[in-house]
Design a protein around this motif. Structure first.
Motif, mmCIF file in Angstrom:
data_model
loop_
_atom_site.group_PDB
_atom_site.id
_atom_site.type_symbol
_atom_site.label_atom_id
_atom_site.label_comp_id
_atom_site.label_asym_id
_atom_site.label_seq_id
_atom_site.Cartn_x
_atom_site.Cartn_y
_atom_site.Cartn_z
ATOM 1 N N ASP A 148 0.950 -1.127 0.138
ATOM 2 C CA ASP A 148 0.048 0.006 0.287
ATOM 3 C C ASP A 148 0.715 1.335 -0.019
ATOM 4 O O ASP A 148 0.557 2.142 -0.751
ATOM 5 N N LEU A 149 2.040 1.191 0.586
ATOM 6 C CA LEU A 149 2.725 2.319 0.692
ATOM 7 C C LEU A 149 3.683 2.687 -0.660
ATOM 8 O O LEU A 149 3.555 3.809 -1.199
ATOM 9 N N ALA A 150 4.020 1.606 -1.012
ATOM 10 C CA ALA A 150 4.463 1.539 -2.626
ATOM 11 C C ALA A 150 3.486 2.101 -3.632
ATOM 12 O O ALA A 150 3.858 3.237 -4.398
ATOM 13 N N LEU A 151 2.206 1.767 -3.554
ATOM 14 C CA LEU A 151 1.277 2.331 -4.533
ATOM 15 C C LEU A 151 0.865 3.760 -4.000
ATOM 16 O O LEU A 151 0.448 4.557 -5.156
ATOM 17 N N ARG A 152 0.969 4.084 -2.660
ATOM 18 C CA ARG A 152 0.670 5.652 -2.440
ATOM 19 C C ARG A 152 1.703 6.694 -3.000
ATOM 20 O O ARG A 152 1.525 7.642 -3.631
ATOM 21 N N GLN A 153 3.002 5.957 -3.111
ATOM 22 C CA GLN A 153 4.213 6.787 -3.860
ATOM 23 C C GLN A 153 3.882 6.860 -5.325
ATOM 24 O O GLN A 153 4.029 8.066 -5.996
ATOM 25 N N GLU A 154 3.200 5.995 -5.722
ATOM 26 C CA GLU A 154 3.150 5.870 -7.316
ATOM 27 C C GLU A 154 1.757 6.851 -7.729
ATOM 28 O O GLU A 154 1.786 7.477 -8.519
ATOM 29 N N VAL A 155 0.933 6.862 -6.871
ATOM 30 C CA VAL A 155 -0.365 7.742 -6.878
ATOM 31 C C VAL A 155 0.345 9.333 -6.699
ATOM 32 O O VAL A 155 -0.157 9.993 -7.603
ATOM 33 N N ALA A 156 1.153 9.336 -5.916
ATOM 34 C CA ALA A 156 1.443 10.986 -5.728
ATOM 35 C C ALA A 156 2.468 11.078 -7.116
ATOM 36 O O ALA A 156 2.191 12.319 -7.395
ATOM 37 N N GLN A 157 3.172 10.349 -7.291
ATOM 38 C CA GLN A 157 3.983 10.815 -8.217
ATOM 39 C C GLN A 157 3.105 11.075 -9.825
ATOM 40 O O GLN A 157 3.446 11.811 -10.469
ATOM 41 N N LYS A 158 2.096 10.146 -9.905
ATOM 42 C CA LYS A 158 1.221 10.588 -11.147
ATOM 43 C C LYS A 158 0.451 11.656 -10.827
ATOM 44 O O LYS A 158 0.145 12.329 -11.851
ATOM 45 N N TYR A 159 0.098 12.001 -9.756
ATOM 46 C CA TYR A 159 -0.636 13.320 -9.489
ATOM 47 C C TYR A 159 0.545 14.391 -10.022
ATOM 48 O O TYR A 159 0.035 15.287 -10.601
ATOM 49 N N THR A 160 1.728 14.356 -9.234
ATOM 50 C CA THR A 160 2.445 15.562 -9.678
ATOM 51 C C THR A 160 2.803 15.692 -11.194
ATOM 52 O O THR A 160 2.907 16.952 -11.699
ATOM 53 N N LYS A 161 2.973 14.615 -11.847
ATOM 54 C CA LYS A 161 3.223 14.348 -13.238
ATOM 55 C C LYS A 161 2.004 15.030 -14.213
ATOM 56 O O LYS A 161 2.070 15.927 -14.753
ATOM 57 N N ALA A 162 0.678 14.620 -13.461
ATOM 58 C CA ALA A 162 -0.454 15.092 -14.146
ATOM 59 C C ALA A 162 -0.737 16.555 -14.076
ATOM 60 O O ALA A 162 -1.160 17.393 -15.030
ATOM 61 N N LEU A 163 -0.660 16.884 -12.890
ATOM 62 C CA LEU A 163 -1.087 18.462 -12.494
ATOM 63 C C LEU A 163 -0.030 19.221 -13.178
ATOM 64 O O LEU A 163 -0.282 20.602 -13.238
ATOM 65 N N GLY A 164 1.479 18.783 -13.482
ATOM 66 C CA GLY A 164 2.128 19.712 -13.740
ATOM 67 C C GLY A 164 2.202 19.761 -15.484
ATOM 68 O O GLY A 164 3.080 20.388 -16.085
ATOM 69 N N SER A 165 1.412 18.843 -15.962
ATOM 70 C CA SER A 165 1.370 18.685 -17.539
ATOM 71 C C SER A 165 0.623 19.765 -18.488
ATOM 72 O O SER A 165 -0.166 20.580 -17.456
ATOM 73 N N GLU A 166 0.779 19.753 -19.641
ATOM 74 C CA GLU A 166 -0.067 20.877 -20.184
ATOM 75 C C GLU A 166 -1.362 20.291 -20.416
ATOM 76 O O GLU A 166 -2.350 21.239 -20.781
ATOM 77 N N VAL A 167 -1.815 19.318 -19.964
ATOM 78 C CA VAL A 167 -3.101 18.907 -20.349
ATOM 79 C C VAL A 167 -3.878 19.480 -18.971
ATOM 80 O O VAL A 167 -5.027 19.609 -19.047
#
Length: 355
Positions: free
Chosen positions: A237-256
Motif C-alpha cells: 500500500d505504501l508503494a502504491l501511495r508513492q505511485e499515486v503521488a508521483q502520477k498526481y504530480t506529473k499530471a497536475l504539472g502537465s500541459e493537459v
C-alpha cells in the motif's frame, strides 16, 4: 481485497472473547517493532492518547512549555494544554509544512521541556536539525507526532524509530487504519517503554497496585487483529501511495492539466519519503477551485483551514493574526485531493483535466 483474512482474525477474537489485551495485541506490538525498527512498540487507544502517554512518560507538568507547530490537527497542542503545560508555537517551513527548526531556538526558555514536530501529510520533519538543538539543549526531549506518517522514512529509518518517543494513529482514515480508534507509542528506551505500558493501564505496576496516575488507554483486541492483517499488506500500500503521488504530480504539472498557474504542488525532502496521508496542493482561489471540482464530482478537503494559534480555545496564549504568517498563508491556500493506494490512472487524469 483481503476480506477473508480480516474475517478469520476477527473471528478468532470473537470466539476467544478476549476483547482487551488479547493475544492479537501482543502479536501486533511485535509486528510493529519489526516493521519500524523501534525496540519498543506500545499500542494504545488512539493517536491523541499516544501523545498524552508520551508526555506523561516524560513527566510534562503544569508550568512546563512544549514547542510545536500551529499548522496541525488540534490534538498535537490540545494534549499539551490538557496536561496543564503551555503550547509554544513556532512557524512552519513553506515547502514541507513541517516545523521550521531555524525558528525554534528563539522560542526555547528555561521552562521548555520538549519539542513536538509533526510529520504533516506523511512527511517526517527535519530530524537532523532537531537533534542539533538537543545537543545545544540536552534536557530537551523530542516527541514525534507521526499520526499521519506511519511507514515514512527519514535517512534510512522509519518515522517511528526517531526522537525520544514517536507516536502514531491508526484512525481509519490514516495510511494504516483499523476499523475504529487505535494508536501506538514507540521508543528505544526501556525505562520509558515500561512506564508507558503502565500508564496506559491506569498506572498499574501489578493488578490493583498503581505506581502512577495513569489512564485507560488500551487498544482493543479486535482492532489489533485488523491491524495485524493490514500491516502484512502495508508495504504494498505504501508503494502504491508513492505511485499515486508521483502520477498526481506529473499530471497536475502537465500541459493537459487546467490547474491554475499559481498551483503549488507538494514537496518531499530528498532525504526522506512520505506516507502520503494526503496529497495537498496550494491555490490562491481555493473556494473557486473546490466548487469547480465539486461540480465535476471530485471531492476535496482542507487540512487545516485555521492555524491553532487563532483557534478560540487557544486565545489565552495571547497569539494574534500575523504571528505565524507562513502557517496562515498555507491555511488559506491548502487543499487535499482524493488520496489512497487505489486511485486509478484515469481518475488522476480526470482530476488534472478538471482542476
Amino acid at each position: 481485497m483481503y476480506q477473508s483474512e480480516l474475517e478469520l482474525e476477527m473471528d478468532k477474537v470473537l470466539n476467544n472473547a478476549s476483547y482487551i489485551m488479547g493475544d492479537a495485541v501482543t502479536e501486533l506490538e511485535k509486528n510493529l517493532e519489526e516493521f519500524t525498527g523501534a525496540k519498543y512498540a506500545i499500542t494504545c487507544s488512539n493517536g491523541t492518547d499516544a501523545l498524552l502517554l508520551a508526555m506523561m512518560a516524560l513527566d510534562i507538568k503544569p508550568g512546563d512549555e512544549v514547542i510545536t507547530t500551529p499548522f496541525t490537527f488540534i490534538a498535537t497542542a490540545e494534549t499539551i494544554a490538557f496536561l496543564g503545560a503551555t503550547p509554544v508555537f513556532v512557524d512552519i517551513d513553506e515547502k514541507t509544512y513541517n516545523i521550521d527548526p531555524s525558528k525554534i531556538e528563539a522560542a526555547i526558555t528555561p521552562k521548555t521541556k520538549a519539542i513536538i514536530p509533526v510529520s504533516l501529510y506523511g512527511q517526517p520533519a527535519d530530524m537532523d536539525a532537531l537533534e542539533q538543538l538537543k545537543i545545544k539543549h540536552p534536557k530537551l526531549k523530542i516527541i514525534i507526532d507521526g499520526a499521519q506518517s506511519f511507514g515514512s522514512i527519514y535517512k534510512g529509518k522509519t518515522d517511528s524509530n526517531l526522537g525520544d518517543i514517536s507516536t502514531t494513529s491508526f484512525f481509519p482514515a490514516k495510511p494504516l487504519g483499523c476499523f475504529g480508534d487505535g494508536g501506538a507509542v514507540f521508543t528505544n528506551n526501556e525505562e520509558l517503554a515500561n512506564k508507558i505500558k503502565s500508564l496506559r493501564l491506569h498506572g498499574q505496576s501489578k493488578r490493583y497496585h498503581h505506581k502512577y496516575i495513569g489512564m485507560g488507554g488500551r487498544l482493543d483486541t479486535l482492532q489489533a487483529a485488523v491491524l495485524n492483517v493490514k500491516l502484512k499488506h502495508y508495504p504494498k500500500d505504501l508503494a502504491l501511495r508513492q505511485e499515486v503521488a508521483q502520477k498526481y504530480t506529473k499530471a497536475l504539472g502537465s500541459e493537459v492539466s487546467t490547474s491554475p498557474k499559481n498551483t503549488i504542488l507538494p514537496t518531499v525532502a530528498n532525504n526522506c519519503t512520505s506516507a502520503w496521508a494526503q496529497y495537498s496542493v496550494r491555490v490562491k482561489n481555493r473556494d473557486e477551485v473546490q466548487a469547480k471540482l465539486k461540480e465535476a464530482g471530485i471531492p476535496t478537503a482542507v487540512h487545516y483551514p485555521m492555524p491553532l494559534h487563532l483557534q478560540e480555545c487557544f486565545l489565552y496564549l495571547g497569539y494574534k493574526k500575523g504571528n505565524f504568517p507562513i502557517s496562515e498563508i498555507v491555511a488559506d491556500e491548502i487543499m487535499s485531493l482524493p488520496m489512497n493506494p487505489y486511485v486509478k490512472d484515469e481518475e488522476i487524469e480526470y482530476i488534472a483535466r478538471e482542476f
